[in-house]
Design a protein around this motif. Structure first.
Motif, short mmCIF file in Angstrom:
data_model
loop_
_atom_site.label_atom_id
_atom_site.label_comp_id
_atom_site.label_asym_id
_atom_site.label_seq_id
_atom_site.Cartn_x
_atom_site.Cartn_y
_atom_site.Cartn_z
N GLY A 1 -25.71 -48.13 -20.92
CA GLY A 1 -25.17 -49.45 -20.63
C GLY A 1 -25.90 -50.54 -21.39
O GLY A 1 -25.29 -51.50 -21.88
N TYR A 2 -27.22 -50.36 -21.48
CA TYR A 2 -28.01 -51.36 -22.19
C TYR A 2 -27.61 -51.46 -23.65
O TYR A 2 -27.44 -52.54 -24.21
N ILE A 3 -27.46 -50.25 -24.31
CA ILE A 3 -27.07 -50.23 -25.72
C ILE A 3 -25.68 -50.83 -25.90
O ILE A 3 -25.42 -51.60 -26.83
N ALA A 4 -24.79 -50.49 -25.00
CA ALA A 4 -23.43 -51.05 -25.08
C ALA A 4 -23.49 -52.57 -24.95
O ALA A 4 -22.75 -53.30 -25.63
N LEU A 5 -24.36 -53.06 -24.08
CA LEU A 5 -24.54 -54.50 -23.92
C LEU A 5 -25.00 -55.13 -25.22
O LEU A 5 -24.48 -56.17 -25.66
N GLU A 6 -25.97 -54.48 -25.86
CA GLU A 6 -26.49 -55.01 -27.13
C GLU A 6 -25.43 -54.97 -28.23
O GLU A 6 -25.40 -55.84 -29.09
N ASN A 7 -24.59 -53.96 -28.19
CA ASN A 7 -23.57 -53.78 -29.24
C ASN A 7 -22.29 -54.57 -28.96
O ASN A 7 -21.35 -54.50 -29.76
N GLY A 8 -22.27 -55.25 -27.85
CA GLY A 8 -21.07 -56.03 -27.53
C GLY A 8 -19.94 -55.21 -26.95
O GLY A 8 -18.81 -55.68 -26.86
N GLU A 9 -20.23 -53.95 -26.56
CA GLU A 9 -19.21 -53.10 -25.93
C GLU A 9 -19.27 -53.38 -24.42
O GLU A 9 -19.79 -52.59 -23.64
N ASN A 10 -18.72 -54.54 -24.05
CA ASN A 10 -18.93 -55.04 -22.70
C ASN A 10 -18.33 -54.15 -21.62
O ASN A 10 -18.93 -53.95 -20.56
N ALA A 11 -17.13 -53.63 -21.88
CA ALA A 11 -16.49 -52.80 -20.85
C ALA A 11 -17.32 -51.56 -20.57
O ALA A 11 -17.53 -51.17 -19.41
N LYS A 12 -17.78 -50.92 -21.63
CA LYS A 12 -18.61 -49.73 -21.47
C LYS A 12 -19.92 -50.09 -20.78
O LYS A 12 -20.40 -49.35 -19.90
N ALA A 13 -20.52 -51.23 -21.19
CA ALA A 13 -21.78 -51.65 -20.59
C ALA A 13 -21.62 -51.84 -19.09
O ALA A 13 -22.46 -51.40 -18.30
N ILE A 14 -20.56 -52.52 -18.72
CA ILE A 14 -20.34 -52.77 -17.29
C ILE A 14 -20.18 -51.47 -16.53
O ILE A 14 -20.79 -51.25 -15.47
#
Length: 995
Positions: free
Chosen positions: A180-193
């Motif tokens: 989730g953290y990496i997705a957050l950094e990469n702007g993959e918000n749905a995955k991060a959430i």
């Protein structure tokens, strides 16, 4: 240990399988098992040694692999340089062997737990995950992903976390979290959430995930989701990672939603956590939030920090900071804040509004000059501005209250069609300017501006006052006929009012008639004036008017009424009671009531030895005693005058009177001596010829006529006929002096003194010559002549020279030398003007020589002589206050300074205000110091040095209060607007230390 057990199981080795075998003890397996025990007991050096030795013996393939593997494991544990190489060699050489997987895991874990994530990742890559069960495979994926994560290689780390999280093992929550953290950094918000929400189900991550999700929702601009998710977290009592960050995100979300109450709550929570600092933009938003919920004090604390830079944010911050201070009625702080916003041009709308508010707040706090400047600026910069009509109305209000009246009139003269409001303002401002000219004794200017005021007769009260002051100006300029007309107009206007200026005009008109010798008309005015004021508490000039009324009766030879009036003045303890005694005696003398007259004169002489009429009284006493043939008493009175006041102009006449008295008593020697004294010391006196005749007669009676010829010759030399060259030369030189042609007068007078060194006009010539040099600014030559007069016998000219010497020494800073001369002048003054000049000089000289108590005495004396010369009273009050400070009478000094500041808007008042504010600062009352400057500084704006010193003091006060923004703004304003270079330099120096 779990990796070791897994390795043994993988090799299929069992210690129990060989424990009962006798062959076992003699086989190679025995030492292999022994080294396993050494390894298990963490005796890695022994294990390494044994395994290395065993490899040289005859072993089976499996035994050889066991020895090689444990040799590599022992080397790793010992941190042997060849440990990683041995393990990698084992893996590469035995790629298909079941133990390779465990070996790869062992090598990877070795680096992983030592945080050598690069080697760990490379080692884990040697492991075939398919050979592992779910738990171990999940562990491998997670560690491999975590190693790459630590190397910030997020793109390679993400797939491993993705594989680990779905295996539903003990590391799945960890994998979800980092995925989730990496997705957050990469702007993959749905995955991060999705991943972070999954991670949050684990107890360990339930407190760690919220701030990341809050950041994600904020980044998306999903403020509603952020609020609904994060706000409840603070009501559960749950321990949260970085709660202050969640507060900040919530604050920003609420601010965006314009829910300023909640926004301010969370901004304050972030600040109170003391775990971080807000950016300037966040500080600004916090300030605005508090402003919007009307917490203006707290809002100002934020906004003054975000206003610290010269940029668009700083401009907006200054603007709202001004409004916050305005709401708190802190007008001075509001003024500096609006000024900063109006000076910046990033946001034109804010700039315009700030200028309007700056003008308004300065009007509100009474700084009319600053307000006028701002209003002028607005009309110039925004001729079609939305506030134009309002600004013009405000300008008229400010112009009425400003002390820069000439500028105000200039501004109003530009307005072609003056509204009724502007006309009313013009009338007042022109009147005020006339009063400034009147104060400065510029009579023509005063009259001209009173006429300007009268051109707009809006306020009838001001019309009445204008006519009165025109009368005063004309009177002072000795244009008595015009004065009379002005006073009469004032009286005509005032008859139907209760204005005090009606009464004042009666007094002024009385004097105008009196000075133009229209005594019957003067009498009417003084009689009406005194009758009006007799029963009042505030009698203004009643005492003086009573004396003038008596004079009017006397001049008209209405002696009974004159005597009654002067007696009434005495009975009422008139402030001019000494004059009343003197004039009553004169009147009674005319009424042949000489004993009563002598009684009045004795009262004056005994009770008022410092009276200006003391010499007149002594002389009059002698004269009346002569009339009464009381020659002994007459002689005594004349002697008292001659001995007590040797510089008096009455001395020649007193000598004559005493000579006549002694002649009558047949004291001929004394008579002769007095006549000779007149001829020796006062050869130009009007009675010198009478003295000559008296001397001739007395010498003849004594048979001493031969002595007369010497005095006759001397008299002829001192008093040539009017047609003589000597007389003509002196009169010509004197005319040049009185015509103020001082350069020509000096040459003529010097030539005269060289040509006629024994002239009877020598003393006059010396004084005129000295004063001519004085008027030309040649003080050295002036002193030479005045010092020459000082060496002469007592005379009025010598006394005037002493006063001049004192004033020159005072001007040159030779204060100690000036004091005796000024003291002599003060003791022998013949009129109020001479007395004031001498006492004022004494006051200054004593102060500068640190004789503070004597300076206070002189100041008090000067205060009783109010109005004789301009600004003598404020000068006295200032010196008195400063002397009181020096003698540690600071409370008394504050009282004196407050009176000075309230009553006089002069340069002395400006300096007094500085010292008053400094006094409050000095004793720690900084707030009172500030208030004093705010409340009273407005009228002193033209006195640039002391006005600047006040605001430098104000900046120091702000620093003491921790108000650096206000201090900086104040100093910048001084640098920008002050016209005094010294003040600007002082402000720049303070700015450098502040920055």
């Amino acid at each position: 240990m779990k990796y070791y057990l897994a390795l043994v199981a993988g090799l299929g080795l069992s210690l129990d399988a060989f424990s009962q075998s006798t062959i076992y003890q003699t086989s190679p397996q025995f030492p292999l098992d022994h080294q396993l025990e050494l390894f298990d007991k963490q005796l890695f050096s022994a294990s390494l040694y044994d395994n290395t030795r065993l490899l040289s013996e005859d072993l089976t393939e499996d035994q050889k692999k066991s020895a090689e593997l444990h040799r590599a494991m022992s080397a790793l544990q010992l941190e042997s340089p060849d440990g990683p190489g041995l393990m990698k060699s084992y893996i590469y050489e035995n790629g298909n062997h079941p133990t390779v997987t465990s070996a790869g895991l062992y090598l990877g874990d070795h680096f992983f737990y030592k945080r050598n994530y690069k080697e760990a990742a490379e080692s884990y890559a040697l492991v075939n995950p398919q050979s592992l069960g779910d738990d171990n495979r999940g562990d491998l994926y997670f560690k491999q992903g975590f190693s790459l994560f630590q190397l910030k290689n997020y793109s390679q780390a993400a797939p491993y976390f993705d594989q680990a999280k779905v295996l539903n093992t003990s590391v799945s929550p960890d994998a979800y979290y980092y995925s989730g953290y990496i997705a957050l950094e990469n702007g993959e918000n749905a995955k991060a959430i999705s991943d972070l929400q999954a991670a949050s189900q684990d107890v360990f991550y339930s407190g760690k995930v919220p701030y990341l999700l809050a950041a994600l929702y904020y980044k998306e601009g999903n403020y509603d989701q952020l609020i609904s998710y994060a706000e409840p977290k603070f009501g559960t009592g749950q321990q949260l990672d970085r709660p202050e960050i969640i507060h900040l995100y919530l604050a920003e979300a609420y601010y965006a939603k314009q829910n300023f109450a909640k926004a301010s709550e969370h901004y304050e929570a972030y600040i109170n956590s003391r775990k971080g600092t807000l950016s300037r933009e966040e500080i600004y938003k916090a300030g605005i939030s508090l402003f919007e919920i009307q917490n203006y004090g707290r809002a100002a604390e934020y906004l003054k920090n975000s206003a610290s830079a010269n940029d668009e944010l700083g401009q907006a911050s200054s603007y709202y900071l001004g409004h916050a201070y305005l709401k708190q009625e802190n007008f001075q702080f509001a003024s500096t804040s609006f000024a900063a916003a109006a000076k910046a041009d990033f946001n034109k709308k804010i700039q315009e509004d700030a200028l309007v508010n700056y003008a308004k707040v300065n009007l509100q706090k009474g700084s009319f000059q600053l307000a006028i400047t701002a209003l002028d600026d607005y009309l110039e910069k925004y001729p079609d501005g939305s506030h134009k009509a309002e600004i013009e109305n405000l300008l008229s209000e400010a112009l009425v209250n400003t002390n820069d009246y000439l500028r105000a009139i200039e501004q109003m003269d530009k307005i072609t069609n003056k509204s009724s409001r502007i006309q009313a303002a013009y009338q007042k401002v022109a009147f005020y300017q006339a009063m400034v000219y009147f104060r400065d004794q510029r009579w023509d200017g005063a009259i001209a501006y009173l006429d300007k005021s009268l051109a707009y007769p809006v306020d009838k009260t001001i019309v009445l006052e204008s006519h009165f002051w025109k009368g005063e100006a004309y009177s002072a300029d000795e244009n008595l006929s015009s004065a009379i007309r002005s006073y009469e107009q004032a009286i005509a206007l005032g008859r139907t009012t209760s204005s005090a200026y009606l009464t004042k005009s009666l007094y002024g008109l009385g004097y105008a008639y009196f000075n133009s010798q229209q005594y019957p008309k003067a009498e009417v005015q003084f009689k009406t004036y005194t009758d009006r004021l007799r029963g009042r508490e505030n009698k203004e000039n009643y005492d003086d008017a009573m004396l003038r009324l008596g004079d009017c009766y006397y001049v008209q030879k209405r002696f009974a009424e004159a005597a009654a009036t002067f007696q009434q003045a005495i009975n009422e303890s008139n402030s001019g009671v000494d004059y009343a005694y003197y004039r009553l005696a004169v009147v009674q003398n005319f009424q042949t009531r000489n004993q009563e007259a002598l009684s009045q004169l004795d009262a004056l002489i005994s009770r008022y030895p410092n009276s200006l009429y003391y010499e007149d009284a002594l002389y009059q006493k002698g004269q009346i005693n002569m009339e009464e043939t009381n020659y002994s008493e007459a002689s005594r009175a004349f002697s008292d005058l001659i001995n007590g006041k040797p510089n008096s102009p009455f001395v020649p006449y007193a000598l004559e009177g005493r000579a006549v008295a002694n002649f009558s008593m047949q004291n001929y020697d004394q008579t002769i001596q007095d006549y000779k004294t007149i001829l020796d010391r006062h050869p130009n006196a009007q009675n010198s010829e009478t003295a000559l005749k008296g001397l001739q007669e007395t010498l003849a009676l004594q048979g001493r006529s031969s002595e007369f010829s010497e005095y006759l010759a001397r008299y002829k030399g001192s008093n040539p006929s009017n047609t003589s060259v000597q007389s003509l030369e002196f009169e010509a030189a004197k005319s040049m002096y009185f015509d103020k042609n001082y350069a020509q007068a000096t040459r003529a007078l010097e030539n005269y003194l060289k040509s006629y060194p024994q002239s009877s006009q020598r003393l006059d010539a010396l004084y005129f010559l000295g004063d001519s040099y004085f008027q030309l600014g040649d003080k050295d030559q002036a002193l030479v002549q005045f010092k020459a007069l000082e060496r002469e016998p007592a005379s009025p000219q010598r006394l005037r020279a002493m006063q001049r010497i004192g004033s020159i020494e005072l001007e040159r800073g030779n204060f100690e030398q000036a004091i005796p001369y000024l003291q002599t002048s003060a003791e022998n003054a013949r009129n109020k003007l001479e007395e004031v000049e001498a006492v004022q000089g004494l006051m200054v000289a004593n102060f500068e020589t640190r004789k503070y108590n004597q300076a206070i005495v002189n100041a008090d004396r000067l205060l009783t002589l109010d109005g004789i010369i301009p600004e003598s009273t404020p000068k006295a009050m200032l010196i008195k206050a400063k002397a009181q400070r020096e003698t540690n009478r600071k409370a008394e000094a504050e009282t004196t300074l407050m009176s000075l500041v309230n009553e006089y808007k002069t340069i002395q008042g400006a300096e007094g205000l500085y010292w008053l504010a400094f006094s409050f600062q000095e004793k720690g009352d900084v707030a009172q110091s500030n208030e004093t400057i705010f409340d009273f500084s407005g009228p002193f704006v033209d006195y640039d040095y002391w006005y600047g010193r006040m605001f430098l003091l104000l900046a120091d006060n702000y620093v003491k209060l921790g108000e650096d923004f206000q201090a900086k703004a104040t100093l910048e304003s001084i640098v920008e607007k002050s016209t005094n270079d010294e003040i600007k330099t002082m402000a720049q120096t303070k700015l450098q230390t502040l920055n």
